[in-house]
Design a protein around this motif. Structure first.
Motif, PDB file in Angstrom:
ATOM      1  N   PHE A 436       0.991  -1.257  -0.089  1.00 43.34           N
ATOM      2  CA  PHE A 436      -0.028   0.012  -0.250  1.00 43.34           C
ATOM      3  C   PHE A 436       0.940   1.468  -0.120  1.00 43.34           C
ATOM      4  CE2 PHE A 436      -3.164  -3.119   1.640  1.00 43.34           C
ATOM      5  CZ  PHE A 436      -4.314  -2.567   0.976  1.00 43.34           C
ATOM      6  N   SER A 459      -8.227  13.185   1.966  1.00 41.25           N
ATOM      7  CA  SER A 459      -7.453  12.690   2.938  1.00 41.25           C
ATOM      8  C   SER A 459      -6.139  12.063   2.374  1.00 41.25           C
ATOM      9  CB  SER A 459      -8.060  11.991   4.286  1.00 41.25           C
ATOM     10  OG  SER A 459      -9.122  13.002   4.591  1.00 41.25           O
TER      11      SER A 459
ATOM     12  N   MET B 112      -7.151 -16.532   1.445  1.00 37.72           N
ATOM     13  CA  MET B 112      -6.341 -16.107   0.434  1.00 37.72           C
ATOM     14  C   MET B 112      -7.024 -15.361  -0.714  1.00 37.72           C
ATOM     15  SD  MET B 112      -4.129 -19.531  -0.095  1.00 37.72           S
ATOM     16  CE  MET B 112      -3.367 -18.723  -1.380  1.00 37.72           C
ATOM     17  N   ALA B 115     -10.279  -9.310   0.278  1.00 32.03           N
ATOM     18  CA  ALA B 115      -9.610  -7.982  -0.096  1.00 32.03           C
ATOM     19  C   ALA B 115      -8.459  -7.825   0.684  1.00 32.03           C
ATOM     20  CB  ALA B 115     -10.630  -6.977  -0.383  1.00 32.03           C
ATOM     21  N   PRO B 116      -7.124  -7.035   0.404  1.00 37.09           N
ATOM     22  CA  PRO B 116      -6.193  -6.627   1.196  1.00 37.09           C
ATOM     23  C   PRO B 116      -6.682  -5.512   2.022  1.00 37.09           C
ATOM     24  CG  PRO B 116      -5.794  -5.851  -1.138  1.00 37.09           C
ATOM     25  CD  PRO B 116      -7.232  -6.832  -1.124  1.00 37.09           C
ATOM     26  N   GLU B 117      -6.172  -5.413   3.279  1.00 37.06           N
ATOM     27  CA  GLU B 117      -6.557  -4.086   4.123  1.00 37.06           C
ATOM     28  C   GLU B 117      -5.627  -3.275   4.234  1.00 37.06           C
ATOM     29  OE1 GLU B 117      -8.657  -4.886   7.672  1.00 37.06           O
ATOM     30  OE2 GLU B 117      -9.146  -6.857   7.145  1.00 37.06           O
ATOM     31  N   PRO B 118      -5.750  -2.038   4.037  1.00 43.66           N
ATOM     32  CA  PRO B 118      -4.812  -0.861   4.152  1.00 43.66           C
ATOM     33  C   PRO B 118      -4.274  -0.898   5.409  1.00 43.66           C
ATOM     34  CG  PRO B 118      -6.947   0.085   3.914  1.00 43.66           C
ATOM     35  CD  PRO B 118      -7.163  -1.147   3.757  1.00 43.66           C
ATOM     36  N   PRO B 119      -3.052  -0.219   5.757  1.00 45.08           N
ATOM     37  CA  PRO B 119      -2.536  -0.429   7.199  1.00 45.08           C
ATOM     38  C   PRO B 119      -3.350   0.509   8.154  1.00 45.08           C
ATOM     39  CG  PRO B 119      -0.775   0.367   5.325  1.00 45.08           C
ATOM     40  CD  PRO B 119      -2.218   0.272   4.891  1.00 45.08           C
ATOM     41  N   LEU B 193     -12.788  13.879   5.290  1.00 45.57           N
ATOM     42  CA  LEU B 193     -11.718  13.990   6.193  1.00 45.57           C
ATOM     43  C   LEU B 193     -11.404  12.368   7.109  1.00 45.57           C
ATOM     44  CD1 LEU B 193     -12.626  17.403   7.920  1.00 45.57           C
ATOM     45  CD2 LEU B 193     -10.895  16.665   5.988  1.00 45.57           C
ATOM     46  N   ASP B 194     -10.490  11.896   7.157  1.00 51.27           N
ATOM     47  CA  ASP B 194      -9.959  11.032   8.072  1.00 51.27           C
ATOM     48  C   ASP B 194      -8.586  11.497   8.661  1.00 51.27           C
ATOM     49  OD1 ASP B 194      -9.605   8.268   8.918  1.00 51.27           O
ATOM     50  OD2 ASP B 194      -8.977   7.691   7.062  1.00 51.27           O
ATOM     51  N   LEU B 233      -2.060  13.432   9.720  1.00 52.50           N
ATOM     52  CA  LEU B 233      -3.502  13.048   9.047  1.00 52.50           C
ATOM     53  C   LEU B 233      -4.358  14.122   9.320  1.00 52.50           C
ATOM     54  CD1 LEU B 233      -3.704   9.435  10.126  1.00 52.50           C
ATOM     55  CD2 LEU B 233      -3.051  10.217   7.808  1.00 52.50           C
TER      56      LEU B 233
END
Lengths: 504, 270
Positions: A436, A459, B112, B115-119, B193-194, B233
């Motif tokens: 990522f 963001s 397997m 879906a990949p998860e963002p950090p 916003l995040d 952030l």
């Protein structure tokens, strides 16, 4: 039988008087409404309801001026006052993507009190035109493909494209010239984003909007006959948009063996899934942008072994390719930005953290900070290039002289910009498989005079690179299944051998 | 909270109680109940990595519980042995021996193909403030400093009302776009916003903080956060760049007034 006759007679007498008797509420209700209004509404709509509160300069569309008796969302004829229920509905539901929020926390009495107090701002509510009749709002018939096709024809026949554009993206030729009754610039609705419709996004809402018009705005009322054509138009407009914005949390780049060629255009990216990001005004640092020209950005990406291409698409009512733009241009504080001699072009930027991002945190979201820089790929759409900047914060941007292969095109109210980069580049982030990469997008709308720190932005989000080959799950599934089976059989055999005599 | 899921789990546990289930069944019931509850009972949902961590701890606790006493150990062992050896259960045993590998394969498939998860970036919401800050050149002690205008509330209510009115203006010209008309952190830009803007109506924000803490957060904004609170952030501006010190205090007082909250006060130390 007699009861039925009585009922019918009653209905006959009641129905024509469905015109509401003008109800201005009691003194106590208006007084309670005044207190509530002063606490919750006056800072935008003004102490006397003239739409001139402390926040007014920062809001577009502007807060409504109640003194003229002009209301956008009505079930009454064009030019008439709204019904009480119309006012209540606007308070309860608010207007999406404007400064007017919904007020679900208010009780029915509180909404009534507000409604009665708002009616005191205009003499029309106690005058000869105060009595209004709600028009019949039929329930929507089912959607058919034929009605959508017919709706397109109705859309063209009624010149909807003049403001809303050929594909409904709010880019009609009149778009840039539109103002409301008070000469404040206003935009034609982007019909491909139903979730932003101020008057609501259901088919009934769309029906009400175009049959009664939005008073005070350039949107007229349309009397389209036969009624099937009205619903055809509603169904067509409804078909232009998905239900919700469905904002993404990251974009996925898919692997291709083909070369990445920005000049091949959008079609080359059709295999990549679309990520849609919310874009809001930069309101953090001076140059604050209170009504950014762009409210959403669609991103697709593809990569091969050596290169990555990122395609950005957004709706814009006009392609502004004259003038200049730059991420570091100075912007006076709104609303003092009055000198309009310099034109500004549309622009877009992709921002990545510099280096490999192993420092733990990220650079500050606004072009980085002194100790953590960002790499900015900035495309001023008046030029055919995307230039590389290193950012150490707003006002601290350095062009490196390097540029990226780029293409930009504008069609039917939509910009498509494709930027290509090597997956590995000295000093910049490396795009690795199955990783990522943090990314942030900015868009400048030249028509809204956005430049420098006045812009729309997302963001920090992520770009995920799908690996070239994903391992088939079949092998591991068979292996782990088999191991479990053997363990189970082994345990059963052992237990049976040892304890078979225990069995009663 | 997804109340329906939680209620269903509690109902299932009450059912186990009525069936007079043995320890092993209870352990299984608790494990499944907690798994379902943690997966579907909470909003927003737990990230899967956190869920696995919780389940690992729960599994360990249940195994410890089952094996902690001789009686319970024997009860558990007897249950298993009876199930495996007793002819009455042969059909069920074959079923379990087939079902288990299938379940494992299915889990492997899910792992397997998901879906990949963002950090995930964990962040401290209310970090420890520095002792002193410098706001537009003037030093301010967060620990001992206080709002210089708060005393007007009792000593000069008219002057206090003027400060509130000014705070209202400041709020609706600067803060409303993110923190919202009703101060619930849902302004017209909040969806973009995040992390999301703070909800001042919530009992865990300004109600549990001192005014001097808010002064720090307002004056220094996102860039003034310590790194455990991900300053890179945050979209909260450093308001000392836009507002005077008085305007910042005024808007802080307006936040408390509008929401009906009271600032936390430090207790006198004798």
């Amino acid at each position: 039988m007699k009861t039925l006759a009585t009922l019918l007679t009653l209905l006959y007498f009641v129905a024509p008087s469905a015109a509401q008797n003008v109800d201005l509420g009691t003194d106590a209700q208006r007084e309670a409404g005044r207190l509530m209004y002063n606490a919750k509404c006056s800072h935008c709509h003004g102490a006397r309801g003239a739409g001139d509160g402390a926040a007014t300069a920062f809001l577009r569309p502007a807060p409504r001026d109640f003194t003229t008796g002009t209301f956008k969302f009505r079930t009454t004829e064009n030019g008439e006052l709204p019904t009480d229920e119309d006012i209540r509905r606007s308070i309860r539901q608010g207007m999406p993507y404007t400064g007017m929020p919904p007020w679900p926390q208010l009780s029915e009495q509180e909404v009534d009190n507000l409604m009665y107090y708002i009616k005191t701002f205009s003499d029309f509510f106690s005058g000869p035109f105060a009595e209004v009749t709600a028009l019949d709002m039929p329930s929507p018939p089912s959607i058919t493909d034929e009605s959508i096709v017919r709706g397109r024809e109705v859309f063209l026949e009624n010149s909807c494209i003049d403001c809303h554009g050929n594909l409904g993206r709010g880019d009609g030729p009149s778009g840039p010239t539109l103002t409301d009754q008070w000469d404040i610039p206003i935009r034609a609705a982007d019909l491909t984003k139903r979730w932003t419709f101020r008057g609501g996004s259901t088919r009934s809402d769309i029906y009400r909007t175009f049959t009664t018009g939005l008073d005070g705005s350039p949107m007229p009322a349309f009397d389209i006959q036969p009624i099937e054509d009205q619903w055809a138009l509603v169904n067509y407009v409804h078909s232009l948009s998905r239900d919700e914005a469905d904002y993404s949390t990251y974009a996925t780049s898919v692997f291709t063996t083909a070369a990445i060629d920005p000049s091949a255009g959008a079609d080359a990216f059709s295999a990549a899934p679309e990520a849609f990001f919310a874009m809001v005004g930069q309101v953090i640092e001076p140059g604050r942008s209170f009504f950014p020209g762009v409210n959403g950005l669609a991103v697709r990406a593809m990569h091969n072994a050596d290169h990555i291409g990122i395609m950005l698409q957004w709706n814009d009512m006009s392609a502004d390719t004259d003038g200049i733009n730059g991420p570091g241009l100075e912007v006076p504080i709104w609303p003092n930005d009055t000198d309009t001699t310099q034109a500004f072009s549309d622009a877009v930027a992709i921002q990545f953290p510099s280096g490999d991002g192993s420092g733990g945190g990220l650079p500050y979201l606004l072009f980085g900070d002194v100790s953590n820089s960002v790499d900015l790929w900035f495309a001023d759409l008046s030029t055919p290039r995307a230039d590389h900047y290193v950012g150490n914060g707003s006002g601290n941007l350095t062009a490196s002289g390097m540029d990226y292969e780029t293409s930009a095109s504008y069609e039917d109210g939509q910009w498509t910009v494709i930027i290509k980069r090597d997956r590995t580049l000295d000093g910049q982030i490396t795009f690795e498989d199955a990783a990522f990469a943090p990314v942030l997008f900015s868009v400048w709308d030249g028509f809204s005079r956005e430049r420098g720190n006045r812009r729309g932005l997302t963001s920090w989000t992520y770009l995920y690179l799908e690996p070239a080959e994903t391992e088939s799950p079949l092998g591991p599934m068979a292996m782990y299944g088999l191991i479990t089976l053997l363990l189970g059989l082994g345990a059963t055999t052992l237990i049976r051998r040892k304890y078979s005599n225990v069995s009663a | 909270m997804n109340l329906l899921v939680i209620l269903a789990i509690i109902a299932a546990w009450i059912g186990l109680r009525f069936l007079k289930a043995n320890s092993l069944a209870w352990a299984a019931g608790i494990w499944v109940g907690l798994y379902v509850g943690l997966s579907y009972g909470i909003n927003p949902p737990l990230p899967s990595s956190i869920l696995s961590m919780f389940m690992a701890i729960i599994t360990l606790a249940l195994v410890t519980y089952l094996t902690a006493g001789n009686d319970r150990m024997k009860e558990m062992a007897d249950t298993i042995v009876t199930f495996v050896v007793d002819k009455r259960y042969t059909g069920a045993l074959i079923g379990v021996l087939i079902a288990l590998p299938l379940l494992v394969s299915f889990k492997v498939y899910l792992n397997m193909t998901q879906a990949p998860e963002p950090p995930i970036s964990g962040r401290t919401i209310h970090p420890v403030p520095p002792n002193t800050i410098t706001v537009n050149g003037s030093p301010f002690n967060i620990v001992e400093g206080h709002n210089p205008y708060r005393e007007l509330e009792s000593s000069d209510p008219d002057a206090f009302a003027l400060h509130l009115e000014n705070g209202r203006r400041v709020y609706y010209q600067n803060c409303v776009f993110c923190h919202g008309d009703n101060m619930e952190g849902d302004g017209q830009f909040a969806h973009g916003l995040d992390p999301i803007p703070a909800n001042f109506q919530d009992a865990t924000t300004i109600a549990m903080l001192q005014e001097s803490y808010l002064y720090w957060r307002v004056a220094k904004g996102g860039p003034g956060l310590p790194s455990e609170s991900t300053p890179w952030l945050s979209a909260m501006p450093a308001w000392e760049n836009f507002l005077t010190e008085e305007e910042m205090w005024d808007v802080i007082m307006f936040l408390y007034d509008y929401t009906g909250q009271r600032p936390r006060v430090s207790e006198e130390v004798h």
